[in-house]
Design an enzyme around this catalytic site. Structure first.
Site, short mmCIF file in Angstrom:
data_model
loop_
_atom_site.label_atom_id
_atom_site.label_comp_id
_atom_site.label_asym_id
_atom_site.label_seq_id
_atom_site.Cartn_x
_atom_site.Cartn_y
_atom_site.Cartn_z
N TYR A 1 -31.95 -3.16 -37.07
CA TYR A 1 -32.11 -2.12 -38.19
C TYR A 1 -32.84 -0.65 -38.02
O TYR A 1 -32.45 0.42 -38.24
CB TYR A 1 -32.88 -2.85 -39.53
CG TYR A 1 -32.78 -1.79 -40.70
CD1 TYR A 1 -31.67 -2.04 -41.49
CD2 TYR A 1 -33.55 -0.86 -40.83
CE1 TYR A 1 -31.59 -1.22 -42.58
CE2 TYR A 1 -33.66 0.10 -41.97
CZ TYR A 1 -32.42 -0.27 -42.80
OH TYR A 1 -32.10 0.44 -44.06
N PHE B 1 -12.94 25.38 -44.18
CA PHE B 1 -12.71 23.97 -44.32
C PHE B 1 -12.80 23.36 -45.64
O PHE B 1 -13.90 23.43 -46.27
CB PHE B 1 -13.17 23.01 -43.03
CG PHE B 1 -12.34 21.78 -42.87
CD1 PHE B 1 -11.13 21.84 -42.39
CD2 PHE B 1 -13.16 20.66 -43.12
CE1 PHE B 1 -10.45 20.54 -42.27
CE2 PHE B 1 -12.36 19.32 -43.07
CZ PHE B 1 -11.26 19.31 -42.77
N THR B 2 -11.87 22.27 -45.72
CA THR B 2 -11.81 21.77 -47.25
C THR B 2 -13.35 21.27 -47.78
O THR B 2 -13.73 21.25 -48.52
CB THR B 2 -10.68 20.55 -47.31
OG1 THR B 2 -11.17 19.63 -46.14
CG2 THR B 2 -9.59 21.21 -47.28
N ASP C 1 -20.04 24.35 -37.20
CA ASP C 1 -19.32 23.12 -37.34
C ASP C 1 -18.63 22.83 -36.07
O ASP C 1 -17.59 23.33 -35.52
CB ASP C 1 -17.92 23.20 -38.47
CG ASP C 1 -17.34 21.95 -38.57
OD1 ASP C 1 -17.47 21.18 -37.51
OD2 ASP C 1 -16.56 21.84 -39.68
N LYS D 1 -13.44 13.39 -33.77
CA LYS D 1 -12.58 14.09 -33.00
C LYS D 1 -12.88 14.11 -31.46
O LYS D 1 -12.65 13.29 -30.95
CB LYS D 1 -12.49 15.61 -33.71
CG LYS D 1 -11.69 15.64 -34.86
CD LYS D 1 -12.35 15.10 -36.06
CE LYS D 1 -11.74 15.59 -37.56
NZ LYS D 1 -12.64 15.09 -38.61
N ARG E 1 -1.21 21.65 -45.40
CA ARG E 1 -2.38 22.37 -45.33
C ARG E 1 -1.90 23.81 -46.00
O ARG E 1 -1.78 24.94 -45.29
CB ARG E 1 -2.79 22.71 -43.78
CG ARG E 1 -3.40 21.35 -43.09
CD ARG E 1 -4.92 21.18 -43.42
NE ARG E 1 -5.11 20.30 -44.50
CZ ARG E 1 -6.21 19.76 -44.56
NH1 ARG E 1 -7.01 19.55 -43.68
NH2 ARG E 1 -6.59 19.17 -45.95
N PHE F 1 -5.89 17.24 -52.35
CA PHE F 1 -4.97 16.94 -51.46
C PHE F 1 -4.85 15.37 -50.97
O PHE F 1 -3.80 15.02 -50.77
CB PHE F 1 -4.83 17.78 -50.27
CG PHE F 1 -6.22 17.88 -49.56
CD1 PHE F 1 -7.32 18.54 -49.87
CD2 PHE F 1 -6.49 16.97 -48.34
CE1 PHE F 1 -8.44 18.50 -49.26
CE2 PHE F 1 -7.74 16.98 -47.88
CZ PHE F 1 -8.72 17.54 -48.22
N1 F0G Z 1 -15.03 19.89 -40.32
C1 F0G Z 1 -14.08 19.96 -39.68
C2 F0G Z 1 -13.60 21.25 -38.96
C3 F0G Z 1 -12.91 19.01 -39.77
O1 F0G Z 1 -11.70 19.07 -39.28
C4 F0G Z 1 -13.47 17.65 -40.45
C5 F0G Z 1 -12.78 16.78 -40.91
C6 F0G Z 1 -14.62 17.59 -40.98
C7 F0G Z 1 -15.61 18.56 -40.83
C8 F0G Z 1 -15.23 16.57 -41.63
O2 F0G Z 1 -15.65 15.52 -41.14
O3 F0G Z 1 -13.75 13.74 -41.83
O4 F0G Z 1 -15.76 13.23 -40.36
O5 F0G Z 1 -16.07 13.64 -42.70
N2 F0G Z 1 -11.20 16.79 -40.47
C9 F0G Z 1 -10.39 15.66 -40.85
C10 F0G Z 1 -8.86 16.37 -40.45
C11 F0G Z 1 -10.33 15.08 -41.88
O6 F0G Z 1 -7.99 15.82 -40.64
O7 F0G Z 1 -8.77 17.64 -40.27
P1 F0G Z 1 -15.37 13.85 -41.60
#
Ligand code: F0G
Length: 463
Positions: free
Chosen positions: A77, A129-130, A220, A263, A387, A454
């Site tokens: 833990y 970014f979303t 990021d 990634k 997108r 989305f």
């Molecule tokens: N920042 C970037 C640039 C991303 O591409 C993503 C996720 C995140 C933050 C969030 O990270 O998914 O680990 O919580 N991108 C994925 C995509 C979902 O398909 O581009 P996460």
């Protein structure tokens, strides 16, 4: 007479040890699956997908060394040895002394947004970014796009479309005052712009600007290694530097980073926040126990942290990153040879189809990119992602759709997963849809979730 090769090729620096069977449905079955999924590729069952280019997030093939590391998971833990291995690799390769693990990137986005943003603040960044923007908004901030104009033009050939426009940054500081800007949010390569990198020169200028105005600079760093690769290949003075050296120089300008480890690090789950600022670190360490888990595992198993630690060592190897970006380039060039409109230059993690041009007869209100992703799936079982207007969501103040200039379909390549033949099948399928593009009908939205629509939105085909 025998033909001589036109060039000497290079191949992947690995061979395949384990395979996972995939199956192909009939067109009729795929029609049905698409309809049942509300024409949203996120709602398809993975079993019904032939070639999955939805995302490069968590979909990577781990190496034998990473799998071996999984068996060495220390599932204590508190104080797992895998945590310390990961910590030392983050210090060595990202140059950040403090770090907090999280289960994925958005958990780190949540923490940094809550720690640094006060209601009424503005956060400038190189395109949204979303999940990043949503967390900034949920913390009471307003995101302001300060990326160069070229980033919004699919065909604009610029080697560093992820660059920040310093004039836009300057204008924002004049308008709202530096004290209303808690940090500059820089990403690279910029996902929504088509996987486009920023240059080191631009970063240096942004760093000087931030220092002068006493604004923090955060990144990021989810795909920072891809950005480092583009700097090596495209920017003067970096050709003979290693990816690891470029990454460390890049990191030297930031106060901290948040990362989705799903990634660059070539794992299936994981994320982290890392910083040079002890105070921010201490706040994050306090928060992580509320939302994720103890600060030495942050929602991850020990084995996940071990796979991340080993992934860091692999991600900076030149052959590995060249193969990764090289595959994207291969697919992009193949599509270009068929005359298909894509975002130029070809990006780091994905090829982006220009759905506005591809389905030029559909207005943006009929969701051209959403439609195109569904059509490609029906044609061949290749899964891609919208997108465009659906991903952009609604303006929280006016409640109206945001109409992004870029209306794209993303074909994202998981790392080390598909072969060149899979990419040929993909390109030929898109060429087939392109042939019959004029007959494609648009969509209407019939279900719309409040956040990140989305992922779960549903659509019907227009007659
Ligand atoms: N920042 C970037 C640039 C991303 O591409 C993503 C996720 C995140 C933050 C969030 O990270 O998914 O680990 O919580 N991108 C994925 C995509 C979902 O398909 O581009 P996460």
């Amino acid at each position: 007479m025998a033909k001589k090769p036109e060039k000497r090729s290079w191949a992947e620096p690995f061979k395949i040890k384990v395979v996972e069977p995939i199956k192909m449905l009939t067109v009729k079955e795929r029609e049905k699956a698409a309809k049942e999924a509300g024409y949203n590729t996120f709602l398809l069952r993975s079993e019904d997908v032939y070639i999955d280019l939805l995302t490069d997030s968590g979909t990577n093939a781990m190496s034998d060394n990473q799998w071996a590391g999984m068996m060495l998971g220390d599932e204590a833990y508190a104080g797992s040895k895998n945590f310390y291995h990961l910590e030392s690799n983050i210090q060595k390769y990202y140059g950040m002394p403090y770090f907090v693990p999280t289960h994925q990137g958005r958990a780190a986005e949540h923490m940094i947004s809550k720690i640094l943003i006060k209601p009424g603040d503005y956060i400038p960044g190189n395109m949204y970014f979303t999940t990043t923007r949503l967390h900034q908004e949920l913390a009471g901030g307003t995101f302001v796009d300060v990326i160069i104009d070229e980033a919004h033009i699919p065909e604009a050939e610029h080697p560093f479309k992820g660059n920040i426009d310093l004039k836009k940054l300057e204008k924002l500081v004049k308008q709202v005052g530096a004290d209303k800007i808690p940090y500059i949010s820089m990403a690279g390569p910029v996902n929504m712009a088509g996987g486009q990198p920023f240059s080191m020169k631009n970063l240096q200028k942004v760093y000087e600007f931030a220092k002068k105005h006493k604004i923090r600079l955060w990144m990021d760093a989810t795909r920072a290694v891809e950005n480092a690769y583009f700097i090596k290949m495209r920017e003067r003075g970096y050709k003979s530097k290693t990816i690891a050296e470029i990454l460390l120089e890049m990191m030297s300008y930031f106060e901290g980073i948040w990362v989705s480890a799903k990634k660059d690090l070539m794992v299936n789950i994981g994320g982290f926040l890392a910083t040079k600022d002890k105070k921010v670190f201490e706040e994050a360490r306090n928060m992580v126990v509320v939302y994720e888990g103890l600060h030495t595992y942050g929602g991850l198993a020990g084995r996940d942290m071990e796979a991340m630690a080993r992934g860091i060592e692999e991600m900076v190897q030149f052959d590995m990153i060249r193969t990764r970006v090289g595959q994207v380039e291969y697919l992009g060039n193949k599509l270009l040879s068929y005359g298909i409109p894509i975002v130029r230059p070809i990006g780091g993690h994905a090829v982006f189809l220009d759905a506005k041009k591809f389905l030029s007869h559909l207005p943006q209100d009929e969701f051209p990119a959403q439609t195109l992703a569904a059509e490609i799936y029906i044609d061949s079982g290749v899964r891609s992602m919208e997108r465009g207007i659906v991903s952009a969501g609604r303006d929280p103040k006016t409640g109206k759709h945001r109409y992004p200039k870029l209306e794209l379909v993303r074909l994202t390549l998981p790392r080390r997963v598909y072969t060149q033949a899979h990419l040929d099948v993909t390109a030929e399928s898109i060429a087939a849809v392109y042939e019959r593009r004029k007959s494609v009908k648009g969509l209407k939205m019939v279900y719309e979730p409040k956040y990140l629509r989305f992922f779960q939105g549903r659509f019907k085909r227009l007659k």
